[in-house]
Design a protein around this motif. Structure first.
Motif, PDB file in Angstrom:
ATOM      1  N   GLY A  31      50.820  56.469  38.962  1.00  0.00           N
ATOM      2  CA  GLY A  31      49.936  56.462  40.122  1.00  0.00           C
ATOM      3  C   GLY A  31      50.329  55.395  41.129  1.00  0.00           C
ATOM      4  N   GLY A  32      49.620  55.388  42.243  1.00  0.00           N
ATOM      5  CA  GLY A  32      49.923  54.444  43.305  1.00  0.00           C
ATOM      6  C   GLY A  32      48.809  53.465  43.596  1.00  0.00           C
ATOM      7  N   SER A  33      47.847  53.326  42.711  1.00  0.00           N
ATOM      8  CA  SER A  33      46.723  52.409  42.934  1.00  0.00           C
ATOM      9  C   SER A  33      47.123  50.980  42.597  1.00  0.00           C
ATOM     10  CB  SER A  33      45.526  52.819  42.079  1.00  0.00           C
ATOM     11  OG  SER A  33      45.136  54.140  42.376  1.00  0.00           O
ATOM     12  N   SER A  34      46.447  50.032  43.227  1.00  0.00           N
ATOM     13  CA  SER A  34      46.693  48.617  42.946  1.00  0.00           C
ATOM     14  C   SER A  34      45.385  47.852  43.081  1.00  0.00           C
ATOM     15  CB  SER A  34      47.734  48.053  43.907  1.00  0.00           C
ATOM     16  OG  SER A  34      47.260  48.122  45.234  1.00  0.00           O
ATOM     17  N   CYS A  35      45.295  46.693  42.407  1.00  0.00           N
ATOM     18  CA  CYS A  35      44.078  45.895  42.484  1.00  0.00           C
ATOM     19  C   CYS A  35      44.404  44.413  42.385  1.00  0.00           C
ATOM     20  CB  CYS A  35      43.079  46.307  41.412  1.00  0.00           C
ATOM     21  SG  CYS A  35      43.698  46.196  39.734  1.00  0.00           S
ATOM     22  N   ASN A  36      43.404  43.604  42.742  1.00  0.00           N
ATOM     23  CA  ASN A  36      43.559  42.164  42.767  1.00  0.00           C
ATOM     24  C   ASN A  36      42.214  41.518  42.439  1.00  0.00           C
ATOM     25  OD1 ASN A  36      44.902  39.677  43.298  1.00  0.00           O
ATOM     26  ND2 ASN A  36      43.949  39.614  45.318  1.00  0.00           N
ATOM     27  N   LEU A  37      42.259  40.386  41.773  1.00  0.00           N
ATOM     28  CA  LEU A  37      41.068  39.590  41.490  1.00  0.00           C
ATOM     29  C   LEU A  37      41.342  38.187  42.011  1.00  0.00           C
ATOM     30  CD1 LEU A  37      38.261  39.397  40.132  1.00  0.00           C
ATOM     31  CD2 LEU A  37      39.434  38.696  38.048  1.00  0.00           C
ATOM     32  N   ALA A  38      40.590  37.765  43.016  1.00  0.00           N
ATOM     33  CA  ALA A  38      40.848  36.483  43.663  1.00  0.00           C
ATOM     34  C   ALA A  38      39.594  35.629  43.687  1.00  0.00           C
ATOM     35  CB  ALA A  38      41.345  36.710  45.087  1.00  0.00           C
ATOM     36  N   LEU A  39      39.777  34.355  43.443  1.00  0.00           N
ATOM     37  CA  LEU A  39      38.688  33.382  43.521  1.00  0.00           C
ATOM     38  C   LEU A  39      38.280  33.212  44.981  1.00  0.00           C
ATOM     39  CD1 LEU A  39      37.078  31.353  41.768  1.00  0.00           C
ATOM     40  CD2 LEU A  39      38.840  29.671  42.305  1.00  0.00           C
ATOM     41  N   LEU A  40      36.977  33.207  45.241  1.00  0.00           N
ATOM     42  CA  LEU A  40      36.491  32.991  46.605  1.00  0.00           C
ATOM     43  C   LEU A  40      36.795  31.560  47.046  1.00  0.00           C
ATOM     44  CD1 LEU A  40      33.046  34.806  46.437  1.00  0.00           C
ATOM     45  CD2 LEU A  40      35.168  35.630  47.464  1.00  0.00           C
ATOM     46  N   PRO A  41      36.994  31.323  48.351  1.00  0.00           N
ATOM     47  CA  PRO A  41      37.335  29.977  48.829  1.00  0.00           C
ATOM     48  C   PRO A  41      36.334  28.900  48.424  1.00  0.00           C
ATOM     49  CG  PRO A  41      37.664  31.583  50.577  1.00  0.00           C
ATOM     50  CD  PRO A  41      37.009  32.308  49.437  1.00  0.00           C
ATOM     51  N   ASP A  42      35.040  29.245  48.380  1.00  0.00           N
ATOM     52  CA  ASP A  42      34.034  28.238  48.014  1.00  0.00           C
ATOM     53  C   ASP A  42      33.805  28.166  46.496  1.00  0.00           C
ATOM     54  OD1 ASP A  42      32.678  30.583  47.549  1.00  0.00           O
ATOM     55  OD2 ASP A  42      30.969  30.095  48.827  1.00  0.00           O
ATOM     56  N   LYS A  43      34.585  28.920  45.732  1.00  0.00           N
ATOM     57  CA  LYS A  43      34.532  28.939  44.260  1.00  0.00           C
ATOM     58  C   LYS A  43      33.161  29.341  43.722  1.00  0.00           C
ATOM     59  CE  LYS A  43      38.322  25.806  43.714  1.00  0.00           C
ATOM     60  NZ  LYS A  43      38.898  24.674  43.049  1.00  0.00           N
ATOM     61  N   SER A  44      32.460  30.181  44.487  1.00  0.00           N
ATOM     62  CA  SER A  44      31.155  30.667  44.050  1.00  0.00           C
ATOM     63  C   SER A  44      31.269  31.966  43.261  1.00  0.00           C
ATOM     64  CB  SER A  44      30.247  30.896  45.260  1.00  0.00           C
ATOM     65  OG  SER A  44      30.794  31.909  46.085  1.00  0.00           O
ATOM     66  N   GLY A  45      32.458  32.493  43.141  1.00  0.00           N
ATOM     67  CA  GLY A  45      32.672  33.746  42.432  1.00  0.00           C
ATOM     68  C   GLY A  45      34.068  34.261  42.714  1.00  0.00           C
ATOM     69  N   ALA A  46      34.286  35.514  42.385  1.00  0.00           N
ATOM     70  CA  ALA A  46      35.586  36.138  42.592  1.00  0.00           C
ATOM     71  C   ALA A  46      35.391  37.500  43.240  1.00  0.00           C
ATOM     72  CB  ALA A  46      36.327  36.286  41.278  1.00  0.00           C
ATOM     73  N   LEU A  47      36.427  37.973  43.898  1.00  0.00           N
ATOM     74  CA  LEU A  47      36.392  39.271  44.563  1.00  0.00           C
ATOM     75  C   LEU A  47      37.404  40.193  43.903  1.00  0.00           C
ATOM     76  CD1 LEU A  47      35.445  41.102  46.912  1.00  0.00           C
ATOM     77  CD2 LEU A  47      37.299  40.112  48.258  1.00  0.00           C
ATOM     78  N   PHE A  48      36.917  41.297  43.347  1.00  0.00           N
ATOM     79  CA  PHE A  48      37.779  42.340  42.785  1.00  0.00           C
ATOM     80  C   PHE A  48      37.973  43.377  43.874  1.00  0.00           C
ATOM     81  CE2 PHE A  48      38.188  46.391  40.365  1.00  0.00           C
ATOM     82  CZ  PHE A  48      39.375  46.108  39.713  1.00  0.00           C
ATOM     83  N   SER A  49      39.205  43.584  44.284  1.00  0.00           N
ATOM     84  CA  SER A  49      39.476  44.532  45.354  1.00  0.00           C
ATOM     85  C   SER A  49      40.720  45.331  45.006  1.00  0.00           C
ATOM     86  CB  SER A  49      39.689  43.797  46.687  1.00  0.00           C
ATOM     87  OG  SER A  49      40.810  42.931  46.583  1.00  0.00           O
ATOM     88  N   GLY A  50      40.924  46.395  45.749  1.00  0.00           N
ATOM     89  CA  GLY A  50      42.112  47.193  45.498  1.00  0.00           C
ATOM     90  C   GLY A  50      42.191  48.397  46.389  1.00  0.00           C
ATOM     91  N   GLU A  51      43.199  49.177  46.132  1.00  0.00           N
ATOM     92  CA  GLU A  51      43.427  50.408  46.878  1.00  0.00           C
ATOM     93  C   GLU A  51      43.648  51.532  45.873  1.00  0.00           C
ATOM     94  OE1 GLU A  51      46.971  52.115  49.592  1.00  0.00           O
ATOM     95  OE2 GLU A  51      46.212  50.133  50.143  1.00  0.00           O
ATOM     96  N   ILE A  52      42.842  52.555  46.000  1.00  0.00           N
ATOM     97  CA  ILE A  52      42.937  53.715  45.110  1.00  0.00           C
ATOM     98  C   ILE A  52      43.769  54.792  45.800  1.00  0.00           C
ATOM     99  CG2 ILE A  52      41.633  55.507  43.889  1.00  0.00           C
ATOM    100  CD1 ILE A  52      41.105  52.723  42.809  1.00  0.00           C
ATOM    101  N   SER A  53      44.740  55.294  45.091  1.00  0.00           N
ATOM    102  CA  SER A  53      45.581  56.373  45.606  1.00  0.00           C
ATOM    103  C   SER A  53      45.511  57.542  44.634  1.00  0.00           C
ATOM    104  CB  SER A  53      47.028  55.895  45.739  1.00  0.00           C
ATOM    105  OG  SER A  53      47.870  56.980  46.051  1.00  0.00           O
ATOM    106  N   LEU A  54      45.220  58.724  45.158  1.00  0.00           N
ATOM    107  CA  LEU A  54      45.169  59.912  44.307  1.00  0.00           C
ATOM    108  C   LEU A  54      46.548  60.508  44.058  1.00  0.00           C
ATOM    109  CD1 LEU A  54      42.017  61.697  45.772  1.00  0.00           C
ATOM    110  CD2 LEU A  54      42.177  60.227  43.761  1.00  0.00           C
TER     111      LEU A  54
END
Length: 123
Positions: free
Chosen positions: A55-78
């Motif tokens: 597949g062609g999907s990808s994702c990332n988990l990054a710490l927020l700048p203020d260290k209050s949490g993390a952001l799970f993001s990505g791109e889904i490709s069918l």
């Protein structure tokens, strides 16, 4: 004997329900199980996508700048690379579409007492 046993069980259930109703603040309203407040917290997670299966999907988990949490993001490709697509022996077919991302972590070493909780919220 049988009816007495059921009567005692019903009375105990009613007492627990009544106690919970009269004292709703006796249990903690929430408890943090997993933290996303540091780089080491975020690095413990394994990220996966359908890229390993053509597949062609990808994702990332990054710490927020203020260290209050993390952001799970990505791109889904069918779309899928048909030469690398997964084959199902059960159905005798090759995957024609895909599109998923996931994050997971081993929590078997953690001990959580969740008997008094009725749900889990991810924030």
């Amino acid at each position: 004997f049988c009816c007495g046993m059921w009567r005692r069980a019903a009375q105990q259930a009613w007492r627990r329900t009544r106690e919970a109703w009269y004292d709703p603040f006796s249990l903690p309203s929430n408890e943090q199980l997993i933290s996303f407040n540091s780089s080491s917290d975020v690095s413990q997670w394994n990220l996966n996508s359908d890229r390993d299966h053509g597949g062609g999907s990808s994702c990332n988990l990054a710490l927020l700048p203020d260290k209050s949490g993390a952001l799970f993001s990505g791109e889904i490709s069918l779309e899928i690379d048909h030469e690398r697509a997964a084959f199902s022996h059960e159905h005798g077919k090759t995957a024609s579409k895909s599109g998923w991302c996931a994050m997971r972590r081993d929590v078997s070493h953690m001990t959580w007492e969740l008997i008094d909780f009725h749900g889990v919220s991810l924030r």
